[in-house]
Motif scaffolding. Sequence first.
Motif, PDB file in Angstrom:
ATOM      1  N   THR A  39       0.839  -1.194   0.000  1.00 26.24           N
ATOM      2  CA  THR A  39       0.000   0.000   0.000  1.00 26.24           C
ATOM      3  C   THR A  39       0.875   1.246   0.000  1.00 26.24           C
ATOM      4  OG1 THR A  39      -0.083   0.233   2.406  1.00 26.24           O
ATOM      5  CG2 THR A  39      -1.692  -1.256   1.385  1.00 26.24           C
ATOM      6  N   ALA A  40       0.262   2.412  -0.138  1.00 27.59           N
ATOM      7  CA  ALA A  40       1.001   3.668  -0.083  1.00 27.59           C
ATOM      8  C   ALA A  40       1.691   3.855   1.263  1.00 27.59           C
ATOM      9  CB  ALA A  40       0.062   4.847  -0.357  1.00 27.59           C
ATOM     10  N   GLU A  41       1.166   3.196   2.304  1.00 33.28           N
ATOM     11  CA  GLU A  41       1.771   3.261   3.641  1.00 33.28           C
ATOM     12  C   GLU A  41       2.818   2.168   3.848  1.00 33.28           C
ATOM     13  OE1 GLU A  41      -1.627   3.149   3.150  1.00 33.28           O
ATOM     14  OE2 GLU A  41      -1.706   5.351   3.195  1.00 33.28           O
ATOM     15  N   PRO A  78       7.347   3.125  -5.722  1.00 29.82           N
ATOM     16  CA  PRO A  78       5.986   2.994  -5.186  1.00 29.82           C
ATOM     17  C   PRO A  78       5.620   1.517  -5.029  1.00 29.82           C
ATOM     18  CG  PRO A  78       6.042   4.576  -6.995  1.00 29.82           C
ATOM     19  CD  PRO A  78       7.385   3.909  -6.970  1.00 29.82           C
ATOM     20  N   GLY A  79       4.904   1.218  -3.958  1.00 29.68           N
ATOM     21  CA  GLY A  79       4.489  -0.162  -3.717  1.00 29.68           C
ATOM     22  C   GLY A  79       5.443  -0.973  -2.869  1.00 29.68           C
ATOM     23  N   ASN A  80       6.567  -0.368  -2.449  1.00 32.54           N
ATOM     24  CA  ASN A  80       7.462  -1.096  -1.542  1.00 32.54           C
ATOM     25  C   ASN A  80       6.762  -1.403  -0.227  1.00 32.54           C
ATOM     26  OD1 ASN A  80      10.589   0.600  -2.393  1.00 32.54           O
ATOM     27  ND2 ASN A  80       9.811  -1.369  -3.091  1.00 32.54           N
ATOM     28  N   VAL A  81       7.014  -2.585   0.304  1.00 34.90           N
ATOM     29  CA  VAL A  81       6.568  -2.949   1.646  1.00 34.90           C
ATOM     30  C   VAL A  81       7.621  -2.482   2.641  1.00 34.90           C
ATOM     31  CG1 VAL A  81       6.134  -4.902   3.186  1.00 34.90           C
ATOM     32  CG2 VAL A  81       5.186  -4.898   0.870  1.00 34.90           C
ATOM     33  N   ILE A 118      13.257   6.889  -6.827  1.00 35.32           N
ATOM     34  CA  ILE A 118      12.692   7.736  -7.879  1.00 35.32           C
ATOM     35  C   ILE A 118      12.426   9.148  -7.346  1.00 35.32           C
ATOM     36  CG2 ILE A 118      10.720   8.015  -9.431  1.00 35.32           C
ATOM     37  CD1 ILE A 118      10.424   4.959  -9.357  1.00 35.32           C
ATOM     38  N   ARG A 119      12.817  10.127  -8.116  1.00 37.83           N
ATOM     39  CA  ARG A 119      12.645  11.532  -7.720  1.00 37.83           C
ATOM     40  C   ARG A 119      11.188  11.809  -7.338  1.00 37.83           C
ATOM     41  NH1 ARG A 119      15.527  16.325  -8.818  1.00 37.83           N
ATOM     42  NH2 ARG A 119      17.004  15.205 -10.170  1.00 37.83           N
ATOM     43  N   GLY A 120      10.996  12.453  -6.190  1.00 37.83           N
ATOM     44  CA  GLY A 120       9.665  12.820  -5.735  1.00 37.83           C
ATOM     45  C   GLY A 120       9.013  11.804  -4.828  1.00 37.83           C
ATOM     46  N   LEU A 121       9.595  10.618  -4.718  1.00 34.31           N
ATOM     47  CA  LEU A 121       8.967   9.573  -3.916  1.00 34.31           C
ATOM     48  C   LEU A 121       9.146   9.840  -2.421  1.00 34.31           C
ATOM     49  CD1 LEU A 121       7.478   6.851  -3.960  1.00 34.31           C
ATOM     50  CD2 LEU A 121       9.707   5.723  -4.041  1.00 34.31           C
ATOM     51  N   ASN A 122      10.344  10.276  -2.025  1.00 30.94           N
ATOM     52  CA  ASN A 122      10.663  10.555  -0.622  1.00 30.94           C
ATOM     53  C   ASN A 122      10.952  12.047  -0.443  1.00 30.94           C
ATOM     54  OD1 ASN A 122      10.686   7.680  -0.062  1.00 30.94           O
ATOM     55  ND2 ASN A 122      12.707   7.619  -1.045  1.00 30.94           N
ATOM     56  N   ARG A 123      10.886  12.520   0.792  1.00 29.56           N
ATOM     57  CA  ARG A 123      11.189  13.933   1.056  1.00 29.56           C
ATOM     58  C   ARG A 123      12.620  14.272   0.654  1.00 29.56           C
ATOM     59  NH1 ARG A 123       7.772  17.130   3.773  1.00 29.56           N
ATOM     60  NH2 ARG A 123       5.947  16.199   4.785  1.00 29.56           N
ATOM     61  N   GLU A 124      13.528  13.333   0.869  1.00 32.43           N
ATOM     62  CA  GLU A 124      14.916  13.507   0.468  1.00 32.43           C
ATOM     63  C   GLU A 124      15.532  12.129   0.275  1.00 32.43           C
ATOM     64  OE1 GLU A 124      17.542  15.198   3.393  1.00 32.43           O
ATOM     65  OE2 GLU A 124      16.862  13.849   4.990  1.00 32.43           O
ATOM     66  N   GLY A 408       1.576   6.353  -8.002  1.00 35.52           N
ATOM     67  CA  GLY A 408       2.217   5.945  -6.751  1.00 35.52           C
ATOM     68  C   GLY A 408       3.001   7.060  -6.112  1.00 35.52           C
ATOM     69  N   ILE A 409       3.706   7.825  -6.933  1.00 36.30           N
ATOM     70  CA  ILE A 409       4.475   8.958  -6.395  1.00 36.30           C
ATOM     71  C   ILE A 409       3.531  10.008  -5.806  1.00 36.30           C
ATOM     72  CG2 ILE A 409       5.941  10.904  -7.060  1.00 36.30           C
ATOM     73  CD1 ILE A 409       7.304   8.992  -9.052  1.00 36.30           C
ATOM     74  N   VAL A 410       2.434  10.305  -6.503  1.00 40.70           N
ATOM     75  CA  VAL A 410       1.470  11.284  -5.993  1.00 40.70           C
ATOM     76  C   VAL A 410       0.897  10.819  -4.652  1.00 40.70           C
ATOM     77  CG1 VAL A 410      -0.787  12.314  -6.374  1.00 40.70           C
ATOM     78  CG2 VAL A 410       0.864  12.199  -8.245  1.00 40.70           C
TER      79      VAL A 410
END
Length: 416
Positions: A39-41, A78-81, A118-124, A408-410
Amino acid sequence: MRTRTQKTQPSLGDSLTLPCGEALNNRIGKSALSEALGTAEGCVTENLVRLYKNWSNSGAGLIITGNVMIDRRALGEPGNVVLEDDRDLNMFKRWAKTGTAHGSHLWMQLNHPGKQAIRGLNRETVAPSAIGFRPKLAPYFATPRALKAAEIENIIERFGNTAARAKKTGFTGVQLHGAHGYLISQFLSPHHNRREDHWGGSPENRRHFVLAVYDEVRRRVGNDFPIGIKLNSADFQRGGFTEEESLDTIRALAEAGIDLIEISGGTYEEPVMQLGKPKDSTVAREAYFLDFAEKVRAEIETPLMVTGGFRSLDGMQSALNSNALDIIGLGRIFAIEPDAPTKLLRGEETVHKVKPLSTGIKYVDRFGSLEITWYTRQLHRMGRGKAPVPDEHALKSFLFDLRAKGFGIVKNRLRA
């Protein structure tokens, strides 16, 4: 260094006892595949459990999961557990119970992406040093921030924490992802690691991180729980991790007591298994890294798994006969023929063969990510209870994946 007793010219169906005392039922190992079904979480989903039901029935002696991340702030895609606390333990237990239901070992692959997110996936993104990607991939991956010493120690603790929870929830082993350009691989590489402290500089210092991670994981799970590592033979980058340094790292890990070493190679920037042109001798022997495995076998007795290139029973048995490896690592065939081990163990060839993919668009094909996205799409079909489509057009898969990654990134940015 713990050693194992090796039987001369084993067959695919022979068991293998690991240094820690645990035994695998046979010599077929499912290498990690990126499922991207969380999930996104970062929670486990029903689709992920359903996917592993397919593989649990396959008869493989060892099944290794795709990336399970040790920190929700550090996803690779996106989609990593993610497993860092107790919020999702019941689903992890279901995943483990399903994967081990028919006698297979199920090992959780533990990972931190470092800058390879991937750019944008994490805060940094963070890494050993603030070294960005080369121009081809720089638009898709941000330049990382160099880790502080205290942050490095925290990441080491997180590897141990996730390993302990993997054991608690019923997984029968763990694998550290030290290949393909992720954080452990970044620490080992002189290209990515320009530090001048305890964690960088000399090859010995660059090995401190992976050895510290192994020691912490071993401390948390005990001596009778299998720990493996996936490690590059080389990263094939100018100024990068070489075969000589890989051999030195493998010797150190063997001396520390690791139970299984899976040999691989390459990074996102140099995806040799997707875009490389293997030598004729490699094609004939099928296994991409068998030559390197022979060098490793001359140095250590730790069990070895080689993944990449195997296509036939003869190729697999010849590799086992060489005594250069102990486990045949298979990956992509599991995405198009999930019961492949059942056939192989009966002495039958698989119905389908892994073959090169192309969208017909050179710009897309040259990135090397198509192989990952196409096979991930087949995993998603199985997760929904459908059969894979071995002849699905690669361009269709690429376009669907592009849309899914964007969503997923959004979702992850909204969550953050």
